[in-house]
Design an enzyme around this catalytic site. Structure first.
Site, PDB file in Angstrom:
ATOM      1  N   SER A  29       0.830  -1.218   0.000  1.00 55.16           N
ATOM      2  CA  SER A  29       0.000   0.000   0.000  1.00 55.16           C
ATOM      3  C   SER A  29       0.858   1.260   0.000  1.00 55.16           C
ATOM      4  O   SER A  29       0.348   2.355   0.161  1.00 55.16           O
ATOM      5  CB  SER A  29      -0.922   0.002   1.223  1.00 55.16           C
ATOM      6  N   HIS A 162     -42.151  20.412  -7.974  1.00 55.30           N
ATOM      7  CA  HIS A 162     -42.367  19.490  -9.116  1.00 55.30           C
ATOM      8  C   HIS A 162     -41.854  20.082 -10.425  1.00 55.30           C
ATOM      9  O   HIS A 162     -42.338  19.735 -11.499  1.00 55.30           O
ATOM     10  CB  HIS A 162     -43.848  19.130  -9.271  1.00 55.30           C
ATOM     11  N   SER A 283     -17.866  22.046 -28.095  1.00 52.50           N
ATOM     12  CA  SER A 283     -18.104  20.743 -28.715  1.00 52.50           C
ATOM     13  C   SER A 283     -17.109  20.561 -29.851  1.00 52.50           C
ATOM     14  O   SER A 283     -16.667  21.532 -30.465  1.00 52.50           O
ATOM     15  CB  SER A 283     -19.531  20.700 -29.243  1.00 52.50           C
ATOM     16  N   LYS A 289     -21.668  25.515 -29.635  1.00 53.16           N
ATOM     17  CA  LYS A 289     -21.996  25.051 -28.280  1.00 53.16           C
ATOM     18  C   LYS A 289     -21.160  25.675 -27.169  1.00 53.16           C
ATOM     19  O   LYS A 289     -19.977  25.947 -27.317  1.00 53.16           O
ATOM     20  CB  LYS A 289     -21.811  23.538 -28.211  1.00 53.16           C
ATOM     21  N   GLU A 296     -21.677  19.477 -14.785  1.00 56.15           N
ATOM     22  CA  GLU A 296     -21.958  18.046 -14.975  1.00 56.15           C
ATOM     23  C   GLU A 296     -20.921  17.194 -14.239  1.00 56.15           C
ATOM     24  O   GLU A 296     -21.247  16.175 -13.630  1.00 56.15           O
ATOM     25  CB  GLU A 296     -21.978  17.716 -16.472  1.00 56.15           C
ATOM     26  N   TYR A 323      -7.851  -6.946  13.775  1.00 54.01           N
ATOM     27  CA  TYR A 323      -7.303  -6.429  12.518  1.00 54.01           C
ATOM     28  C   TYR A 323      -7.290  -7.505  11.428  1.00 54.01           C
ATOM     29  O   TYR A 323      -6.967  -8.662  11.683  1.00 54.01           O
ATOM     30  CB  TYR A 323      -5.867  -5.896  12.697  1.00 54.01           C
ATOM     31  N   GLN A 328      -7.006  -2.502   5.081  1.00 56.31           N
ATOM     32  CA  GLN A 328      -5.995  -1.649   4.458  1.00 56.31           C
ATOM     33  C   GLN A 328      -6.570  -0.732   3.373  1.00 56.31           C
ATOM     34  O   GLN A 328      -6.054   0.354   3.129  1.00 56.31           O
ATOM     35  CB  GLN A 328      -4.872  -2.507   3.880  1.00 56.31           C
TER      36      GLN A 328
HETATM   37  N1  ARG Z   1      -0.678  -1.163   5.973  1.00 53.41           N
HETATM   38  C1  ARG Z   1      -1.495  -1.772   6.971  1.00 53.41           C
HETATM   39  C2  ARG Z   1      -2.895  -1.216   6.867  1.00 53.41           C
HETATM   40  O1  ARG Z   1      -3.049  -0.157   6.403  1.00 53.41           O
HETATM   41  C3  ARG Z   1      -0.971  -1.498   8.350  1.00 53.41           C
HETATM   42  C4  ARG Z   1      -1.427  -2.465   9.356  1.00 53.41           C
HETATM   43  C5  ARG Z   1      -0.806  -3.773   9.091  1.00 53.41           C
HETATM   44  N2  ARG Z   1      -1.045  -4.716  10.118  1.00 53.41           N
HETATM   45  C6  ARG Z   1      -0.901  -6.044   9.932  1.00 53.41           C
HETATM   46  N3  ARG Z   1      -1.159  -6.780  10.932  1.00 53.41           N
HETATM   47  N4  ARG Z   1      -0.611  -6.537   8.758  1.00 53.41           N
HETATM   48  O2  ARG Z   1      -3.857  -1.830   7.232  1.00 53.41           O
END
Ligand code: ARG
Length: 464
Positions: A29, A162, A283, A289, A296, A323, A328
């Site tokens: 991530s 309406h 356009s 146009k 929009e 968790y 994530q």
């Molecule tokens: N990058 C992870 C998240 O955003 C951090 C937490 C990770 N924890 C774990 N037990 N893998 O969720």
């Protein structure tokens, strides 16, 4: 694998082979959560300061870690930091770099914490400031709306129900209806700050920790009011994420409503407003146009906000404690919703500054649809002591008569009116005057010019 220890995953001593490369890429991530680097470093610094105060780490180690973290912060800010997908996220990227800079003492940083509490601490701090930024942008929009309203107190148009002409209103009153919505949006974001006030840091993976940490200290230093109360709930909770996404959704719904309305009013059928060239596009085939693309665009974006809210609700549905990796995704969702709303608010502010009512056409449209009929009914109640239902019936007859004669109400003569209600006198003719109609709506919150002026004044004082 042990040759270059720093290059291996944190869990390299336990898990002997590399994680599947496809997952390393897809499951990482870092490209998203690197946005949290400032919050992550700030929270880490407070964490080690607390560890030192509690005599868990030495003064020397604390200073070494803080030195390294500051260096990393500068590297990231100057775009000199090498992010690595192999280290998954911002937390591990920073930790890995800290080892490179200060050596094995970096290993003291993760005492009494886990990425589970770390990530939501960073995230709560980030959402807190994002909420405040949105509130500031909403203030800007309210100010631009007030300017537009102030210029248009006397601009009369038909109010619709309406989408049929209903009763006369001031264009300023219409614009100020949206100020009420944006005020509520601000309040929603500000209410959320309360749920962002509890500090997750220190609950570690899910149980809390055996170290003698001081969560009140870290709470105070990181701008939280108090520590969270249950470690299991803390790492599982994403209600604060939903609160934010919900608030974004409602705000984008408001923008979407006004955008839709302005698109209709800008259409060739209505022609009630003009948009300057800055806020239209052309356009590729039709040279004549001028399209309201910006409106929009912001109308459509509510779809993305709702989608993100539902994505998060669905991720959380049925998810056991505590968790899981599922969680994530919350960051990508929030960042996208925030960025989109920020853009929409900026664009909408630009539109407000580049929009003018077509006053002549507004008045002309208001003369259709017998929009003073309710005024006539009210007049009959007040001046000829009739119950409202009776007055309503009489007025309906007069409207039918006018329609048959192909006249508007103000084109009827007193003689014609008297054919239906003989008690009527000359002063009834004032009732069909649109300005008079608006002027009489003096009840609190109504569209009378006096009310609007007061409301504008109140808001201007408040916005200073
Ligand atoms: N990058 C992870 C998240 O955003 C951090 C937490 C990770 N924890 C774990 N037990 N893998 O969720």
């Amino acid at each position: 694998m042990t040759k270059n220890k720093n290059n291996q995953a944190i869990w390299g001593d336990r898990i002997k082979s590399n994680t599947s490369s496809i997952f390393q890429k897809a499951g990482s991530s870092i490209n998203i959560d690197k946005r949290l680097y400032r919050e992550d470093i700030a929270a880490s610094i407070v964490h080690v300061e607390m560890l030192f105060r509690q005599k868990i780490i030495s003064f020397k180690i604390k200073n070494k870690i803080i030195y390294g973290l500051h260096k990393i912060e500068k590297e990231i800010a100057k775009k000199k930091f090498q992010f690595n997908e192999r280290y998954e996220d911002i937390h591990l990227n920073i930790e890995k770099r800290l080892f490179q800079i200060i050596g094995d003492d970096a290993g003291y940083l993760h005492i009494a914490r886990s990425r589970n509490d770390q990530v939501i601490t960073d995230f709560k701090i980030w959402i807190r400031s994002a909420s405040k930024k949105i509130m500031t942008k909403l203030d800007g929009i309210i100010k631009s709306s007030l300017k537009l309203a102030e210029k248009n107190i006397d601009t009369i148009m038909p109010g619709f129900t309406h989408l049929k002409n209903a009763q006369a209103i001031s264009f300023a009153h219409y614009i100020m209806a949206y100020i009420e919505m944006f005020e509520r949006d601000k309040k929603r974001f500000s209410n959320n700050l309360e749920s962002l006030n509890e500090n997750p840091l220190g609950v570690a993976a899910l149980t809390g920790t055996s170290f003698n940490i001081d969560r009140n200290y870290t709470s105070k230093k990181l701008g939280f009011k108090r520590p969270t109360k249950n470690s299991i709930d803390t790492v599982s909770d994403r209600d604060f994420v939903l609160d934010f996404l919900f608030s974004v959704s409602i705000c984008s719904m408001h923008i979407s409503r006004i955008a839709e309305e302005l698109i209709i009013w800008n259409s060739d059928g209505f022609k009630l407003i003009n948009l300057s060239d800055k806020v239209v596009t052309g356009s590729s085939i039709m040279p004549q146009k001028k399209n309201p693309d910006l409106l929009e665009f912001i109308r459509g974006k509510s779809g993305l906000s709702y989608g993100n809210l539902f994505a998060m609700l669905t991720i959380l549905k049925g998810l056991p404690l505590s968790y899981f990796k599922d969680l994530q995704d919350d960051k990508e969702i929030i960042f996208k919703s925030y960025d989109t709303l920020s853009d929409c608010l900026k664009i909408f502010d630009e539109i407000l500054k580049n929009l003018s009512p077509n006053k002549k056409r507004m008045l002309e449209l208001a003369s259709y649809g017998y929009i003073t009929a309710t005024d006539l009914a009210d007049y009959l109640v007040t001046n000829h002591s009739m119950p409202f239902r009776k007055a309503y019936q009489k007025t309906a007859k007069i409207v039918n008569f006018a329609e048959k004669k192909k006249k508007s109400l103000n084109e009827l003569t007193l003689e014609e009116l008297k054919m239906i209600e003989p008690k009527l006198t000359k002063d009834v003719l004032n009732v069909f005057d649109l300005k008079n109609s608006v002027k009489t709506k003096k009840s609190y919150g109504g569209t009378s010019f006096v009310n609007i002026k007061k409301m504008i004044m109140n808001y201007k004082k408040k916005m200073k």
